[in-house]
Every structure is written in C-alpha cells, then in structure tokens.
Design a protein around this motif. Sequence first.
Motif, PDB file in Angstrom:
ATOM      1  N   HIS A   1      17.709  -3.702  10.075  1.00  0.00           N
ATOM      2  CA  HIS A   1      18.338  -4.240   8.879  1.00  0.00           C
ATOM      3  C   HIS A   1      17.460  -3.983   7.664  1.00  0.00           C
ATOM      4  CE1 HIS A   1      21.127  -6.170  11.617  1.00  0.00           C
ATOM      5  NE2 HIS A   1      20.093  -6.685  12.269  1.00  0.00           N
ATOM      6  N   ASP A   2      18.021  -3.299   6.687  1.00  0.00           N
ATOM      7  CA  ASP A   2      17.326  -2.996   5.446  1.00  0.00           C
ATOM      8  C   ASP A   2      17.278  -4.245   4.570  1.00  0.00           C
ATOM      9  OD1 ASP A   2      17.616  -1.960   2.396  1.00  0.00           O
ATOM     10  OD2 ASP A   2      16.461  -0.540   3.596  1.00  0.00           O
ATOM     11  N   PRO A   3      16.166  -4.446   3.798  1.00  0.00           N
ATOM     12  CA  PRO A   3      16.061  -5.638   2.944  1.00  0.00           C
ATOM     13  C   PRO A   3      17.216  -5.787   1.958  1.00  0.00           C
ATOM     14  CG  PRO A   3      13.943  -4.552   3.114  1.00  0.00           C
ATOM     15  CD  PRO A   3      14.936  -3.636   3.775  1.00  0.00           C
ATOM     16  N   THR A   4      17.852  -4.689   1.594  1.00  0.00           N
ATOM     17  CA  THR A   4      18.980  -4.763   0.661  1.00  0.00           C
ATOM     18  C   THR A   4      20.317  -4.825   1.396  1.00  0.00           C
ATOM     19  OG1 THR A   4      19.104  -2.341   0.513  1.00  0.00           O
ATOM     20  CG2 THR A   4      17.701  -3.467  -1.080  1.00  0.00           C
ATOM     21  N   GLY A   5      20.271  -4.882   2.717  1.00  0.00           N
ATOM     22  CA  GLY A   5      21.488  -4.823   3.526  1.00  0.00           C
ATOM     23  C   GLY A   5      22.243  -6.131   3.624  1.00  0.00           C
TER      24      GLY A   5
ATOM     25  N   SER B   1       0.815  -1.219   0.000  1.00  0.00           N
ATOM     26  CA  SER B   1       0.000   0.000   0.000  1.00  0.00           C
ATOM     27  C   SER B   1       0.848   1.270   0.000  1.00  0.00           C
ATOM     28  CB  SER B   1      -0.933   0.002   1.214  1.00  0.00           C
ATOM     29  OG  SER B   1      -0.206   0.216   2.420  1.00  0.00           O
ATOM     30  N   GLY B   2       2.173   1.104   0.118  1.00  0.00           N
ATOM     31  CA  GLY B   2       3.056   2.261   0.046  1.00  0.00           C
ATOM     32  C   GLY B   2       3.774   2.607   1.331  1.00  0.00           C
ATOM     33  N   LEU B   3       3.474   1.872   2.428  1.00  0.00           N
ATOM     34  CA  LEU B   3       4.137   2.141   3.700  1.00  0.00           C
ATOM     35  C   LEU B   3       5.492   1.442   3.756  1.00  0.00           C
ATOM     36  CD1 LEU B   3       1.170   1.596   6.200  1.00  0.00           C
ATOM     37  CD2 LEU B   3       2.038   3.774   5.352  1.00  0.00           C
ATOM     38  N   ALA B   4       6.425   2.047   4.465  1.00  0.00           N
ATOM     39  CA  ALA B   4       7.688   1.379   4.773  1.00  0.00           C
ATOM     40  C   ALA B   4       7.440   0.540   6.026  1.00  0.00           C
ATOM     41  CB  ALA B   4       8.791   2.410   5.016  1.00  0.00           C
ATOM     42  N   VAL B   5       7.647  -0.783   5.938  1.00  0.00           N
ATOM     43  CA  VAL B   5       7.260  -1.687   7.023  1.00  0.00           C
ATOM     44  C   VAL B   5       8.491  -2.401   7.585  1.00  0.00           C
ATOM     45  CG1 VAL B   5       5.770  -3.613   7.688  1.00  0.00           C
ATOM     46  CG2 VAL B   5       5.048  -2.051   5.869  1.00  0.00           C
ATOM     47  N   THR B   6       8.511  -2.531   8.908  1.00  0.00           N
ATOM     48  CA  THR B   6       9.584  -3.247   9.592  1.00  0.00           C
ATOM     49  C   THR B   6       8.980  -4.294  10.517  1.00  0.00           C
ATOM     50  OG1 THR B   6      11.034  -1.306   9.567  1.00  0.00           O
ATOM     51  CG2 THR B   6      11.575  -3.057  11.124  1.00  0.00           C
ATOM     52  N   LEU B   7       9.474  -5.524  10.437  1.00  0.00           N
ATOM     53  CA  LEU B   7       9.082  -6.579  11.360  1.00  0.00           C
ATOM     54  C   LEU B   7      10.040  -6.527  12.540  1.00  0.00           C
ATOM     55  CD1 LEU B   7       7.275  -9.074  11.912  1.00  0.00           C
ATOM     56  CD2 LEU B   7       9.039 -10.461  10.811  1.00  0.00           C
TER      57      LEU B   7
ATOM     58  N   GLY C   1      11.573  -4.505   6.084  1.00  0.00           N
ATOM     59  CA  GLY C   1      12.733  -4.414   6.946  1.00  0.00           C
ATOM     60  C   GLY C   1      12.626  -5.346   8.141  1.00  0.00           C
ATOM     61  N   LEU C   2      13.727  -5.499   8.843  1.00  0.00           N
ATOM     62  CA  LEU C   2      13.774  -6.395   9.993  1.00  0.00           C
ATOM     63  C   LEU C   2      14.554  -5.720  11.113  1.00  0.00           C
ATOM     64  CD1 LEU C   2      12.970  -9.281  10.849  1.00  0.00           C
ATOM     65  CD2 LEU C   2      15.122 -10.098   9.862  1.00  0.00           C
ATOM     66  N   GLU C   3      14.049  -5.828  12.337  1.00  0.00           N
ATOM     67  CA  GLU C   3      14.739  -5.229  13.477  1.00  0.00           C
ATOM     68  C   GLU C   3      14.740  -6.205  14.650  1.00  0.00           C
ATOM     69  OE1 GLU C   3      14.415  -1.457  16.603  1.00  0.00           O
ATOM     70  OE2 GLU C   3      13.334  -1.388  14.691  1.00  0.00           O
TER      71      GLU C   3
ATOM     72  N   GLU D   1      14.660 -14.190   3.185  1.00  0.00           N
ATOM     73  CA  GLU D   1      14.466 -14.085   1.744  1.00  0.00           C
ATOM     74  C   GLU D   1      13.036 -13.647   1.425  1.00  0.00           C
ATOM     75  OE1 GLU D   1      16.523 -14.775  -1.308  1.00  0.00           O
ATOM     76  OE2 GLU D   1      17.602 -13.828   0.328  1.00  0.00           O
ATOM     77  N   GLN D   2      12.077 -14.183   2.170  1.00  0.00           N
ATOM     78  CA  GLN D   2      10.678 -13.811   1.967  1.00  0.00           C
ATOM     79  C   GLN D   2      10.454 -12.330   2.269  1.00  0.00           C
ATOM     80  OE1 GLN D   2       7.953 -16.124   4.352  1.00  0.00           O
ATOM     81  NE2 GLN D   2       6.133 -15.114   3.520  1.00  0.00           N
ATOM     82  N   LEU D   3      11.062 -11.844   3.338  1.00  0.00           N
ATOM     83  CA  LEU D   3      10.927 -10.436   3.700  1.00  0.00           C
ATOM     84  C   LEU D   3      11.622  -9.541   2.680  1.00  0.00           C
ATOM     85  CD1 LEU D   3      11.554 -10.624   7.559  1.00  0.00           C
ATOM     86  CD2 LEU D   3       9.355 -10.441   6.376  1.00  0.00           C
ATOM     87  N   ARG D   4      12.774  -9.975   2.206  1.00  0.00           N
ATOM     88  CA  ARG D   4      13.494  -9.168   1.233  1.00  0.00           C
ATOM     89  C   ARG D   4      12.704  -9.055  -0.073  1.00  0.00           C
ATOM     90  NH1 ARG D   4      19.704 -10.162  -0.491  1.00  0.00           N
ATOM     91  NH2 ARG D   4      18.934 -12.256  -0.970  1.00  0.00           N
TER      92      ARG D   4
END
Length: 292
Positions: free
Chosen positions: A186-190, A141-147, A174-176, A166-169
């Motif tokens: 951690h950024d998905p491209t990180g 929907s356009g939001l920046a999301v972090t788990l 993102g992941l924290e 891999e699924q999150l990327r």
Amino acid sequence: MSDDDFRRVEAHDCPMTSCSAPAGSPCRTGKGKVAVQYHTARFRLVPSLAKTLSVATPPVRKPGSLWVELPRPPAAGAEPAGRMRIGYARASTVRQSLDTQLDALKAARVARVFAEKISTRAVVRPELERAVALAAEMRASGLAVTLVVHEHKRLGRGIELAALAEQLRAADIGLEFLSGELQGSHDPTGIVFTVLAALSGMEREYIRDRTLEGHESARTRGKTIGGATVTDEAMLSMALHLRGQNLSLRDIAARLVITRGKKKGQHPSPATVLRMLREHDEIARASAVQGS
C-alpha cells in the motif's frame, strides 16, 4: 509542536554562518557537536514555526554527539536512491510464538526485523516505535521504505491502526501486509491509508455518540454518571515515569496506590490509568498547538 517539525526545519540550509548545516542535517555548535536546538534563523524559515521560541533537536539526531553531515532530503518528484524493507512482528503474550511471523518476514526479504511480545492495549510499544523511527530516518535519506507486517492486526485495531497509518503517510513510508484482509503493498498516497484515516474519525464519532447516548439513558433511570475521582497529580506523575520505562498498563496500575476515598489503599484499574494518561496527553497536545 509536531513530531515532524525537525524535518520541516531540516528542509532548509541553516543560514547561520557559525553553523551552515546543509539541508537534511541538524544544526551544529562551534565545537562541532550536534546542537541541542535548531538555530532560530533556520526554523523561522518554516512559516508554521516562525513565531516559535525554540525547536528542540530530536533524540534521533543525537544532540551533543559529534556532528556528521547527513544526506540531503530527496527533491520533490525525485526517484528514490534505493529501497528498504523493514519488518515488524508482535505477539500479545509471552507464551505466543513469533515463529510464523518471523519466517514470513524472512521469506519477504526484509532488511531488518523488530519483534516484541506485548499486548495491543499497551500505550507504548517500543519495538514498533523503533521500526517506525528507523523507517522515517531511512526515508529522509532518500530511500523508498516499506514497513512489512504479517497481518494488519499485528499493528493494532481501529483508531490505533489508523493513527499509525497517518504517521507513516506523513513520513512517506509504504506499508505491506503479507496476509489477512489487507494483504498486499500500500502506497502512502493510496486508498488504504485514506480509508484508515476516515475510519479513525468515524470510530471516534461513533464511540462519542454511543457514550453520550448511554449517559442520557442512565440519567433517565436516575443513575449517577461517574464516580469519585481516585487519581491525583502524584499518581499521574508516577504513571508518566513508569510509562517512560515501557511498562504495560497492567504493570503500571499494580505499582500505583489510591490515596483517598473509599478505595484508599487499593490499586487503580488499568482502564483508569489509561484514561488518566490519555487525558494528560490530550491536554499536552492542546497546549502545544496553542503555543505553536
């Protein structure tokens, strides 16, 4: 077919005049309902799906429900429309407390928390799947999301953690981690996502090589590899049905009965059930790839 195929389809407006669903929304029927399948003229705009016979509308889009236009996906490089943090907490047994994790997530100001008490070995973890599904929907929907998770071990270990990364990327989520060796955002491209993906492949290779070495060592000693098959199609069918009810491997095994051989009348081990389900899933994925 991939779990993300519907997002590739929804990256395009539907060219069918009877539908005309904008990018980001599922196809619709003439009666204003969410279509059960995406229209052929739409999914054939995706090169990898051009020869596919059909692409089903996923449950998250609620096929058959009243059609509602959803926000368009963000353009490449566009700034996110906002930010959202989704928390996940897990304990391995019913006796373990979730209080420490829940308190930490609350302090981290997550918008919503999914929590469950279930073993890391469980094939299906319902609350984790719901958390990831919501994160993917919010990101679309356009939001920046972090788990957000208290510690990486809450998500799993080894291959399971790497597969989730891999699924999150793939969904650009993102992941924290609030504590532990991987503490931080951690950024998905990180690098963390990249390392976890690499470790996944390395661990698979290591397990395979050690297994082959063990088999060869056993053969040189005159030992027979493997034993009588205790599984069959009926057992697999029942195991798949029970897995759909989100039962643990131990509970599934306790409800199955071996119908032949020396172990007739006994229950298979959880390890046998896991191996049977994994083999089924691998065959299903291979068939899907060949059919796409």
